[in-house]
Design an enzyme around this catalytic site. Structure first.
Site, PDB file in Angstrom:
ATOM      1  N   ASP A 102      -4.939 -32.694 -35.257  1.00  0.00           N
ATOM      2  CA  ASP A 102      -4.375 -33.147 -36.617  1.00  0.00           C
ATOM      3  C   ASP A 102      -3.535 -32.244 -37.171  1.00  0.00           C
ATOM      4  O   ASP A 102      -3.656 -31.036 -37.119  1.00  0.00           O
ATOM      5  CB  ASP A 102      -5.732 -33.254 -37.416  1.00  0.00           C
ATOM      6  CG  ASP A 102      -6.592 -32.126 -37.803  1.00  0.00           C
ATOM      7  OD1 ASP A 102      -6.888 -31.345 -36.896  1.00  0.00           O
ATOM      8  OD2 ASP A 102      -6.888 -32.085 -38.804  1.00  0.00           O
ATOM      9  N   HIS A 130       2.034 -27.443 -44.209  1.00  0.00           N
ATOM     10  CA  HIS A 130       1.373 -28.375 -45.004  1.00  0.00           C
ATOM     11  C   HIS A 130       2.166 -29.031 -46.254  1.00  0.00           C
ATOM     12  O   HIS A 130       1.714 -29.347 -47.258  1.00  0.00           O
ATOM     13  CB  HIS A 130       0.138 -27.834 -45.860  1.00  0.00           C
ATOM     14  CG  HIS A 130      -1.046 -27.388 -44.804  1.00  0.00           C
ATOM     15  ND1 HIS A 130      -2.117 -26.842 -44.816  1.00  0.00           N
ATOM     16  CD2 HIS A 130      -0.715 -27.290 -43.283  1.00  0.00           C
ATOM     17  CE1 HIS A 130      -2.763 -26.676 -43.947  1.00  0.00           C
ATOM     18  NE2 HIS A 130      -1.879 -26.930 -42.956  1.00  0.00           N
ATOM     19  N   HIS A 149      -5.415 -27.569 -32.498  1.00  0.00           N
ATOM     20  CA  HIS A 149      -5.912 -28.747 -33.081  1.00  0.00           C
ATOM     21  C   HIS A 149      -5.064 -29.676 -33.155  1.00  0.00           C
ATOM     22  O   HIS A 149      -3.998 -29.520 -32.969  1.00  0.00           O
ATOM     23  CB  HIS A 149      -6.779 -28.345 -34.225  1.00  0.00           C
ATOM     24  CG  HIS A 149      -5.741 -27.915 -35.414  1.00  0.00           C
ATOM     25  ND1 HIS A 149      -5.153 -28.991 -36.235  1.00  0.00           N
ATOM     26  CD2 HIS A 149      -5.531 -26.790 -35.797  1.00  0.00           C
ATOM     27  CE1 HIS A 149      -4.495 -28.067 -36.901  1.00  0.00           C
ATOM     28  NE2 HIS A 149      -4.572 -26.849 -37.058  1.00  0.00           N
ATOM     29  N   GLU A 154      -9.536 -30.451 -37.828  1.00  0.00           N
ATOM     30  CA  GLU A 154      -9.568 -28.912 -38.321  1.00  0.00           C
ATOM     31  C   GLU A 154      -8.999 -28.938 -39.897  1.00  0.00           C
ATOM     32  O   GLU A 154      -9.538 -28.182 -40.480  1.00  0.00           O
ATOM     33  CB  GLU A 154      -8.656 -28.102 -37.262  1.00  0.00           C
ATOM     34  CG  GLU A 154      -8.439 -26.622 -37.732  1.00  0.00           C
ATOM     35  CD  GLU A 154      -7.493 -26.161 -38.734  1.00  0.00           C
ATOM     36  OE1 GLU A 154      -7.711 -25.001 -39.162  1.00  0.00           O
ATOM     37  OE2 GLU A 154      -6.791 -26.849 -39.387  1.00  0.00           O
ATOM     38  N   GLU A 155      -8.034 -29.654 -40.091  1.00  0.00           N
ATOM     39  CA  GLU A 155      -7.567 -29.366 -41.437  1.00  0.00           C
ATOM     40  C   GLU A 155      -8.339 -29.922 -42.597  1.00  0.00           C
ATOM     41  O   GLU A 155      -8.227 -29.647 -43.695  1.00  0.00           O
ATOM     42  CB  GLU A 155      -6.080 -30.221 -41.612  1.00  0.00           C
ATOM     43  CG  GLU A 155      -5.060 -29.745 -40.399  1.00  0.00           C
ATOM     44  CD  GLU A 155      -4.572 -28.209 -41.027  1.00  0.00           C
ATOM     45  OE1 GLU A 155      -5.097 -27.733 -41.851  1.00  0.00           O
ATOM     46  OE2 GLU A 155      -3.616 -28.091 -40.393  1.00  0.00           O
ATOM     47  N   ASP A 207       1.898 -27.183 -37.240  1.00  0.00           N
ATOM     48  CA  ASP A 207       0.457 -26.600 -37.378  1.00  0.00           C
ATOM     49  C   ASP A 207      -0.362 -27.948 -37.270  1.00  0.00           C
ATOM     50  O   ASP A 207      -0.265 -28.553 -38.010  1.00  0.00           O
ATOM     51  CB  ASP A 207       0.236 -26.057 -38.829  1.00  0.00           C
ATOM     52  CG  ASP A 207      -1.143 -25.918 -39.092  1.00  0.00           C
ATOM     53  OD1 ASP A 207      -2.145 -25.805 -38.051  1.00  0.00           O
ATOM     54  OD2 ASP A 207      -1.540 -25.806 -40.192  1.00  0.00           O
ATOM     55  N   ASP A 256      -2.969 -21.330 -33.463  1.00  0.00           N
ATOM     56  CA  ASP A 256      -2.940 -21.811 -34.631  1.00  0.00           C
ATOM     57  C   ASP A 256      -2.480 -20.680 -35.773  1.00  0.00           C
ATOM     58  O   ASP A 256      -2.906 -21.007 -36.784  1.00  0.00           O
ATOM     59  CB  ASP A 256      -4.534 -22.362 -35.011  1.00  0.00           C
ATOM     60  CG  ASP A 256      -4.219 -23.149 -36.119  1.00  0.00           C
ATOM     61  OD1 ASP A 256      -2.988 -23.682 -36.432  1.00  0.00           O
ATOM     62  OD2 ASP A 256      -5.315 -23.562 -36.780  1.00  0.00           O
TER      63      ASP A 256
END
Length: 479
Positions: free
Chosen positions: A78, A454, A76, A145-146, A115, A169
Site C-alpha cells: 500500500d 506521503h 508493503h 502498512e501505512e 514508499d 522500506d
C-alpha cells in the site's frame, strides 16, 4: 513503450511502472495482491496469499547457491494516496501519471508511492530473473502498512525458514536502519449539538505548509495545519463571537497535515477578518524558515441561516484541538537527535453529530506510547468525548550483534569505499512484528533516496534506485 522503459535497471523500473498502473492506496490493495499472485502463478513459483491479501512468494536458490541459508526480502503493497486539490485523478480506480525530470521520478499531482512500490519492484525483478545468483528467497508482500502495519501484524510466517530479513522500506541510500519506534493510531470523537442560526458564514483556510511523514519529518518542527486551526479558534474567540459550522483537515493520521479549512458563523465578520489577518502575519513570522509558504486567509459568504454548532460546543472544539498534545514530546537519551516519543494530529473531520480527530502515536518505549494515549483519552473524555486506539504495533529493538548488518556493511564498503551509516529511526517499520514471529530474526532495512514521501511533492532518485539495486544484488551474491 512505457514512460520508464528507457531507465536503468530496466527490469526494476518496468515492474515499478506496472505497479503504479494499479491503484494501491491503503485499504485498496485487493487488485495489487491479485497481481502478485498472478505473477507467481505465471512463473510456476510457490506462493501463498492469505485472506487479508498478504502474499509470500518463494524462489529456489540459483545454481551453486543451493547450500546457502534462505533470506527474506520484504516490502508493503500500500501507498499513502494523496493528490493536489485541482487533480481530477480518482486514486481508488486510476493509476498514477508518472513523469521524469533529469534524475527525478515523480507522479503528476499525486504522491508517487515509492514508499513502498520500489520494494515490490526490487523483489519482483529478483523473482523474475534467471541470471542473478542468489540464495533461496522468501519474498514477503504485506498490506496496509501505512494504516497500522495491519498486514505484518496478521501474516503467518510459520512456513518461512529465513533467519535473516532485508526490509526494503527505507528512504535514504547508504543508511542502514537497525531499529525503529513502535506506534498506534488513536481516534477521538467529540459530540456536539447544532442549532439554526442567522449570520454570515466565513471560510478560514490555513495552508501552504510543507507537511511530510509524521515519523521521518516530525523533528523538523514544521507546522501542523490542524493544530493551527485549534490555535486560531482560541485566538479568534477573544475578538469575536463565533460558531463552528464545519472543519476539515489532513489526509492521513501519519502525514503532517498541510491544509485545514473551517467554516465559521459570525454576526459581523469585521472582527474575524481582523483576526485572520493578524494570525496570518504571526504565522509568517513564526514559520518563515520552517514553512515559508504558510498562510491564513478568509473568504466571506452571503448572509443567511445555517445549522451551526452551539457556542458551548464550539468552545469545547477550540479547547480540544488547541490543547491536545502534538509533535515531538521527547528525544532519546542514548542516540543523539533521535526522537523518542511523538504524536501527530493528522485528521480532522466534522459531521452533523460531532468532530473526529485521528492521531498517529510513536515511541521507542511502550510505556511512553501508552502514556500519550492516556493523555488523549483523558482530555477528550473531560470534554464529553470518547476515544479508541487501534493498530498498535511493537518497536524494533536495536541489536548490537547483527551478522547480516556486518556483512552488508562489508559489501557496501567494498563497493563504495566508505562505511554506511547505521541508524535507528522514529518512523514505524514492520520488522518489529516480524521479529515477534521469528524471535532470532536478524533484520536490516535499506532503500533508495526519496524525498517528501506521503505528499504530492514525493520524488525518487533514479540513479539511487540503480545503485541500491546493484548493492542488493551483490549482497545476495555474498551473504
Amino acid at each position: 513503450m512505457g514512460i520508464l522503459s528507457s531507465l536503468s535497471p530496466r527490469e526494476v523500473f518496468g515492474f515499478f511502472e506496472e505497479i503504479c498502473a494499479i491503484p494501491h492506496g491503503s485499504g485498496n490493495t485487493k487488485q495489487i495482491s491479485r497481481y502478485l499472485a498472478e505473477f507467481a502463478k505465471k512463473r510456476s513459483l510457490k506462493y501463498r496469499q492469505d485472506e487479508l491479501g498478504n502474499v509470500i512468494i518463494w524462489k529456489k536458490a540459483s545454481q551453486g547457491y543451493e547450500d546457502r541459508e534462505p533470506i527474506m526480502l520484504q516490502g508493503h503493497m500500500d501507498m499513502v494516496s494523496v493528490k493536489k486539490p485541482q487533480s481530477t485523478i480518482n486514486m481508488e480506480k486510476e493509476g498514477l501519471r508518472l513523469a521524469v525530470e533529469g534524475d527525478t521520478l515523480f507522479a503528476r499531482e499525486t504522491s508517487l508511492g515509492g514508499d513502498d512500490g520500489i520494494a515490490l519492484a526490487y523483489e519482483l525483478a529478483l523473482l523474475d530473473t534467471d541470471t542473478l545468483p542468489h540464495p533461496p528467497l522468501e519474498c514477503v508482500f504485506t498490506v496496509d502498512e501505512e494504516i497500522g502495519l495491519l498486514g505484518a501484524q496478521a501474516i503467518d510466517l510459520s512456513d518461512c525458514l529465513s533467519q535473516r530479513l532485508i526490509n526494503l522500506d527505507s528512504e535514504e541510500e547508504g543508511i542502514f536502519l537497525a531499529g525503529c519506534a513502535g506506534g498506534m493510531r488513536v481516534d477521538c470523537h467529540l459530540p456536539w449539538q447544532r442549532e439554526e442560526v442567522q449570520g454570515i458564514c466565513c471560510t478560514v483556510r490555513i495552508g501552504g505548509l510543507l507537511g511530510g511523514h509524521s515519523g521521518a519529518e516530525i523533528h523538523r518542527g514544521r507546522a501542523n495545519s490542524n493544530v493551527l486551526a485549534g490555535r486560531f479558534l482560541l485566538y479568534a474567540k477573544e475578538k469575536v463571537t463565533l460558531r463552528l459550522v464545519d472543519i476539515e483537515g489532513g489526509l492521513a493520521d501519519n502525514a503532517i497535515p498541510r491544509e485545514t479549512a473551517m467554516k465559521l458563523l459570525v454576526a459581523d465578520p469585521f472582527g474575524l477578518v481582523q483576526a485572520a489577518e493578524e494570525f496570518d502575519r504571526m504565522l509568517k513570522l513564526e514559520y518563515a524558515a520552517k514553512d515559508p509558504g504558510i498562510f491564513c486567509c478568509l473568504e466571506q459568504h452571503e448572509p443567511g441561516s445555517c445549522f451551526a454548532v452551539t457556542r458551548e460546543d464550539t468552545l469545547k472544539v477550540a479547547t480540544l484541538i488547541g490543547c491536545l498534545p502534538n509533535g515531538v514530546q521527547s528525544y532519546s537519551g542514548e542516540i543523539e537527535g533521535l526522537v523518542e516519543s511523538s504524536l501527530n494530529m493528522g485528521l480532522l473531520n466534522s459531521s452533523k453529530v460531532g468532530l473526529s480527530l485521528g492521531f498517529s502515536l510513536r515511541s521507542s518505549f511502550e510505556s511512553a506510547k501508552n502514556g500519550l494515549k492516556q493523555q488523549l483519552f483523558a482530555l477528550t473524555e473531560s470534554l464529553g468525548g470518547s476515544s479508541q486506539a487501534t493498530g498498535d504495533y511493537p518497536g524494533w529493538a536495536y541489536r548490537k550483534d547483527s551478522p547480516l548488518r556486518e556483512k552488508m556493511a562489508e559489501v557496501y564498503e567494498k563497493m563504495y569505499g566508505r562505511q554506511p551509516e547505521i541508524q535507528a529511526i522514529h518512523a514505524g517499520l514492520e520488522c518489529g512484528f516480524f521479529q515477534e514471529k521469528i524471535p532470532q530474526l536478524d533484520c536490516v532495512s535499506i532503500g533508495p533516496d526519496m524525498k517528501d514521501i506521503h505528499t504530492t511533492e514525493e520524488t525518487m532518485s533514479i540513479s539511487s534506485v540503480c545503485r541500491t539495486w546493484e548493492f542488493l544484488c551483490q549482497v545476495l551474491r555474498e551473504v
